[in-house]
Design a protein around this motif. Structure first.
Motif, PDB file in Angstrom:
ATOM      1  N   LEU A 171       4.513  -0.228 -18.017  1.00 50.15           N
ATOM      2  CA  LEU A 171       5.092  -1.608 -18.962  1.00 50.15           C
ATOM      3  C   LEU A 171       6.399  -0.974 -19.536  1.00 50.15           C
ATOM      4  N   GLN A 172       7.531  -1.539 -19.178  1.00 50.43           N
ATOM      5  CA  GLN A 172       8.834  -1.309 -19.487  1.00 50.43           C
ATOM      6  C   GLN A 172       9.510  -2.241 -20.278  1.00 50.43           C
ATOM      7  N   ASP A 173       9.607  -2.575 -21.632  1.00 53.35           N
ATOM      8  CA  ASP A 173       9.981  -3.752 -22.376  1.00 53.35           C
ATOM      9  C   ASP A 173      11.315  -3.474 -22.961  1.00 53.35           C
ATOM     10  N   SER A 174      11.945  -2.232 -22.688  1.00 52.96           N
ATOM     11  CA  SER A 174      13.247  -2.094 -23.519  1.00 52.96           C
ATOM     12  C   SER A 174      14.357  -2.787 -22.592  1.00 52.96           C
ATOM     13  N   GLY A 175      14.262  -3.544 -21.653  1.00 56.47           N
ATOM     14  CA  GLY A 175      15.302  -4.178 -20.928  1.00 56.47           C
ATOM     15  C   GLY A 175      15.749  -3.532 -19.824  1.00 56.47           C
ATOM     16  N   ILE A 176      16.364  -4.362 -18.922  1.00 56.37           N
ATOM     17  CA  ILE A 176      17.057  -3.624 -17.722  1.00 56.37           C
ATOM     18  C   ILE A 176      18.612  -3.455 -18.132  1.00 56.37           C
ATOM     19  N   ALA A 177      18.997  -2.236 -17.865  1.00 53.12           N
ATOM     20  CA  ALA A 177      20.594  -1.767 -17.954  1.00 53.12           C
ATOM     21  C   ALA A 177      21.323  -2.271 -16.591  1.00 53.12           C
ATOM     22  N   ALA A 198       9.548 -12.065  -9.950  1.00 55.06           N
ATOM     23  CA  ALA A 198       8.909 -13.012 -10.609  1.00 55.06           C
ATOM     24  C   ALA A 198       9.429 -13.605 -11.592  1.00 55.06           C
ATOM     25  N   THR A 199      10.653 -14.149 -11.380  1.00 57.82           N
ATOM     26  CA  THR A 199      11.673 -14.854 -12.420  1.00 57.82           C
ATOM     27  C   THR A 199      11.606 -16.088 -12.764  1.00 57.82           C
ATOM     28  N   GLY A 200      10.599 -16.895 -12.045  1.00 59.38           N
ATOM     29  CA  GLY A 200      10.353 -18.387 -12.300  1.00 59.38           C
ATOM     30  C   GLY A 200      11.561 -19.238 -11.536  1.00 59.38           C
ATOM     31  N   GLN A 227       9.086  -6.380 -18.555  1.00 57.45           N
ATOM     32  CA  GLN A 227       8.743  -7.296 -19.280  1.00 57.45           C
ATOM     33  C   GLN A 227       9.882  -7.698 -20.332  1.00 57.45           C
ATOM     34  N   ARG A 228      10.522  -9.049 -20.299  1.00 61.35           N
ATOM     35  CA  ARG A 228      11.372  -9.486 -21.418  1.00 61.35           C
ATOM     36  C   ARG A 228      10.566 -10.196 -22.701  1.00 61.35           C
ATOM     37  N   THR A 229       9.658 -11.283 -22.147  1.00 59.74           N
ATOM     38  CA  THR A 229       8.988 -11.809 -23.196  1.00 59.74           C
ATOM     39  C   THR A 229       7.524 -11.688 -23.152  1.00 59.74           C
ATOM     40  N   PRO A 230       6.571 -11.280 -23.784  1.00 54.68           N
ATOM     41  CA  PRO A 230       5.199 -10.966 -23.582  1.00 54.68           C
ATOM     42  C   PRO A 230       4.725 -12.619 -23.423  1.00 54.68           C
ATOM     43  N   ILE A 231       3.435 -12.677 -22.811  1.00 54.37           N
ATOM     44  CA  ILE A 231       2.818 -13.893 -22.529  1.00 54.37           C
ATOM     45  C   ILE A 231       1.532 -14.151 -23.189  1.00 54.37           C
ATOM     46  N   THR A 287       0.683  -1.186   0.046  1.00 56.11           N
ATOM     47  CA  THR A 287      -0.072   0.136   0.039  1.00 56.11           C
ATOM     48  C   THR A 287       0.894   1.347  -0.013  1.00 56.11           C
ATOM     49  N   GLY A 288       0.573   2.089  -0.916  1.00 54.70           N
ATOM     50  CA  GLY A 288       1.281   3.411  -1.095  1.00 54.70           C
ATOM     51  C   GLY A 288       2.897   3.266  -1.530  1.00 54.70           C
ATOM     52  N   GLN A 289       3.454   2.022  -1.870  1.00 58.70           N
ATOM     53  CA  GLN A 289       4.752   2.001  -2.350  1.00 58.70           C
ATOM     54  C   GLN A 289       4.941   2.010  -3.813  1.00 58.70           C
ATOM     55  N   ARG A 290       6.026   2.175  -4.220  1.00 61.49           N
ATOM     56  CA  ARG A 290       6.334   2.219  -5.493  1.00 61.49           C
ATOM     57  C   ARG A 290       7.053   0.982  -5.711  1.00 61.49           C
ATOM     58  N   VAL A 291       6.645   0.095  -6.600  1.00 49.72           N
ATOM     59  CA  VAL A 291       6.894  -1.235  -6.845  1.00 49.72           C
ATOM     60  C   VAL A 291       7.261  -1.499  -8.244  1.00 49.72           C
ATOM     61  N   GLY A 292       8.686  -2.346  -8.340  1.00 47.73           N
ATOM     62  CA  GLY A 292       8.911  -2.620  -9.687  1.00 47.73           C
ATOM     63  C   GLY A 292       8.935  -4.248  -9.535  1.00 47.73           C
ATOM     64  N   ILE A 293       8.470  -4.807 -10.560  1.00 50.66           N
ATOM     65  CA  ILE A 293       8.486  -6.226 -10.756  1.00 50.66           C
ATOM     66  C   ILE A 293       8.893  -6.833 -11.937  1.00 50.66           C
ATOM     67  N   ILE A 294       9.964  -7.661 -11.989  1.00 51.04           N
ATOM     68  CA  ILE A 294      10.773  -8.312 -13.201  1.00 51.04           C
ATOM     69  C   ILE A 294       9.891  -9.497 -13.379  1.00 51.04           C
ATOM     70  N   GLY A 295       9.317  -9.681 -14.684  1.00 49.79           N
ATOM     71  CA  GLY A 295       8.934 -10.947 -15.138  1.00 49.79           C
ATOM     72  C   GLY A 295       7.595 -10.822 -15.662  1.00 49.79           C
ATOM     73  N   THR A 296       7.030 -11.475 -16.735  1.00 44.74           N
ATOM     74  CA  THR A 296       5.750 -11.708 -17.079  1.00 44.74           C
ATOM     75  C   THR A 296       5.352 -13.024 -17.517  1.00 44.74           C
ATOM     76  N   GLY A 297       5.751 -13.843 -16.680  1.00 38.51           N
ATOM     77  CA  GLY A 297       5.087 -15.268 -16.766  1.00 38.51           C
ATOM     78  C   GLY A 297       4.013 -15.558 -16.095  1.00 38.51           C
ATOM     79  N   ALA A 298       3.604 -16.988 -16.108  1.00 37.66           N
ATOM     80  CA  ALA A 298       2.435 -17.539 -15.474  1.00 37.66           C
ATOM     81  C   ALA A 298       2.272 -16.946 -13.942  1.00 37.66           C
ATOM     82  N   THR A 299       3.374 -16.785 -12.982  1.00 40.52           N
ATOM     83  CA  THR A 299       3.246 -16.410 -11.846  1.00 40.52           C
ATOM     84  C   THR A 299       2.792 -14.640 -11.817  1.00 40.52           C
ATOM     85  N   ALA A 300       3.524 -13.941 -12.830  1.00 40.12           N
ATOM     86  CA  ALA A 300       3.535 -12.593 -12.836  1.00 40.12           C
ATOM     87  C   ALA A 300       1.868 -12.317 -13.140  1.00 40.12           C
ATOM     88  N   VAL A 301       1.472 -13.113 -14.005  1.00 36.03           N
ATOM     89  CA  VAL A 301       0.108 -12.823 -14.818  1.00 36.03           C
ATOM     90  C   VAL A 301      -0.962 -12.822 -13.570  1.00 36.03           C
TER      91      VAL A 301
END
Length: 495
Positions: free
Chosen positions: A312-318, A341-343, A201-205, A170-184
């Motif tokens: 949604l950020q899909d350019s990749g992580i530097a 959420a990197t599986g 997102q690295r690979t759309p699902i 609640t009220g936080q700034r959150v970053g989540i890595i991954g868009t697999g079944a868990t992330a969905v």
């Protein structure tokens, strides 16, 4: 020093380990132990308890065939209910008393002279057993992403396999890595409370609508009183899923991918109906064939990205810095919490999950990597006597782990039944039978989606590091169960 001896050691107290224990009891074995590193049973359903966790196969199908559960609350039940089911089955079949938790198994070595497995535990203790089963599952070793600076982040870091139930976004700034079944499943839940949510997102699902509904109390009473009614529903859900795997994956070449195109169109319509932003839709659209990577079901995933505080950020992580994430496009997002959420690491850390040394010093992991990933009927390997690996190459029957466990239990029954009939003490699959099976699996996969479809960009865990789709057993459930019940006994040497 060996402290205890058993007829059998089972590594893992998830559904595979419970199934193997039930089968051992059916065959008259009582002197066995189930070892698990966690503090309770359930395997992946104990380890995972993130918000939104639910099964993505109808629970009428996602259960032991011999043990239907009339108490499911809905068609796609929650993780907590699946965990409860594991406990109920373990209690009913009296296998919980064989379990030892907080026990880390490090390795197992075949003692040729004594014809026993020596199983080494963390802390220096060793137990021995006539038979060894590794029931470590396909989803047991969390994958930690190798991203520059990930250890320098000063905020909270949570992997979905080690969710902190006390965490409140609640009220936080959150970053989540991954868009697999868990992330969905997780992303819509985080979006309900977080002040700002950025999804990397690295690979759309592929995501299709979820047809889910609650079972009324009356329906549960009917299921309990007339189990055939629940079996009838299971017959329907089993058939649907079997057709999906058979037509969309195993026989992809013969059907020219028509099912996959239709399923992809359904996902496309789902995206179009939910997201009006053309650019956002394009970012969420996979460029690989439907089914190359495990697709999933959700009615809220796409809708979440239309909310103003979700990005949604899909350019990749530097790189990751102490206060946030810098993307490849140069933009930096300051966050309070990083969710991974990197599986799971299936191939490097899971095949096998522990070091297993067989006859003549054959190291299972090294042998698989030096030759090819292989296992006769997805269960046994030559040079590994009295050993069954229940999470092996060519073991998984597509979308439902329980179907895999059903045929493995029948395979156990046939092998151990013959052992007892002969008065033998050891079994080992022959090199010839193993090679014949591997050749057949390779040929069958030649017509599959994974070989003839466009899966290059999927980054799917179905493929091993050599690019072979050796996780899947490319047959129907019926065929797998039939083969487990009548394979030639000459495929094994027994002595």
């Amino acid at each position: 020093m060996t402290s205890e001896h058993f007829d059998a050691v089972i590594v893992g107290a998830g559904f595979a380990g419970i199934g193997a224990a039930i089968q051992l009891k059916r065959m008259g074995y009582e002197n066995f132990v189930i070892l698990d590193r966690e503090d309770d049973l359930g395997g992946t359903w104990h380890v995972n308890h993130y918000p939104g966790l639910a099964v993505d196969v109808p629970t009428t199908t996602y259960s032991y065939f011999f043990e239907p559960n009339p108490n499911w609350s809905r068609l796609f039940s929650t993780g907590a209910e699946i965990k409860q089911y594991a406990g109920d089955v373990a209690d009913k079949y009296d296998v919980r008393r064989h379990m030892r938790f907080g026990t880390v198994v490090e390795s197992a070595r075949w003692d040729e002279e004594a014809a026993l497995w020596r199983v080494a535990l963390a802390g220096g203790e060793t137990v021995s057993a006539r038979f060894l089963f590794t029931a470590t599952g396909f989803l047991s070793q969390p994958h930690m992403p190798d991203i520059p600076g990930i250890t320098s982040f000063d905020g909270r870091v949570i992997h979905t396999t080690a969710w902190d139930d006390g965490y409140d976004p609640t009220g936080q700034r959150v970053g989540i890595i991954g868009t697999g079944a868990t992330a969905v499943q997780l992303i819509p839940e985080l979006a309900k409370k977080a002040a700002d949510l950025t999804v990397y997102q690295r690979t759309p699902i592929w995501v299709v609508p979820k047809v889910d509904f609650r079972f009324s109390e009356r329906a549960k009473r009917v299921f309990a009183r007339f189990p055939l009614t629940q079996r009838a529903i299971r017959a329907v859900t089993d058939t649907i899923y079997e057709l999906m795997v058979s037509v969309g994956v195993v026989h992809y070449k013969n059907t020219r991918g028509r099912f996959n195109i239709a399923a992809g169109d359904l996902a496309k319509m789902h995206r179009f109906a939910t997201i009006r932003d053309k650019e956002l839709r394009a970012k969420l659209t996979p460029d690989y064939d439907f089914g190359c990577k495990r697709p999933t079901f959700s009615n809220s995933y796409y809708r979440t990205f239309t909310k103003p505080h979700v990005h949604l950020q899909d350019s990749g992580i530097a790189r990751i810095e102490s206060d946030g994430i810098v993307a490849v496009d140069g933009t930096k997002t300051v966050i309070d919490t990083l969710v991974l959420a990197t599986g799971f690491d299936l191939w490097e850390a899971n095949f096998p999950a522990i070091e297993v040394i067989g006859r003549g010093g054959r190291n299972l992991g090294k042998w698989w990597r030096d030759t090819r990933f292989q296992a006769y009927q997805g269960v046994t390997m030559p040079q590994f006597p009295n050993y069954m690996s229940l999470a092996s190459p060519y073991a998984f029957l597509g979308l439902n782990f329980f179907n895999t466990m059903e045929y493995q239990m029948r395979h156990m029954d046939r092998v151990f039944g013959e052992l007892q009939r002969r008065g033998a003490t050891t079994f080992e699959v022959t090199e010839e039978a193993n090679t014949r099976y591997l050749d057949r699996m390779t040929e069958l996969l030649g017509d599959s989606l994974f070989t003839t479809g466009d899966c290059a960009s999927a980054r799917s865990y179905y493929f091993n590091p050599s690019g072979e789709p050796t996780l899947l057993r490319p047959t129907s459930t019926r065929k797998a169960i039939q083969e487990a019940s009548d394979f030639p006994l000459s495929d094994y040497r027994m002595s």
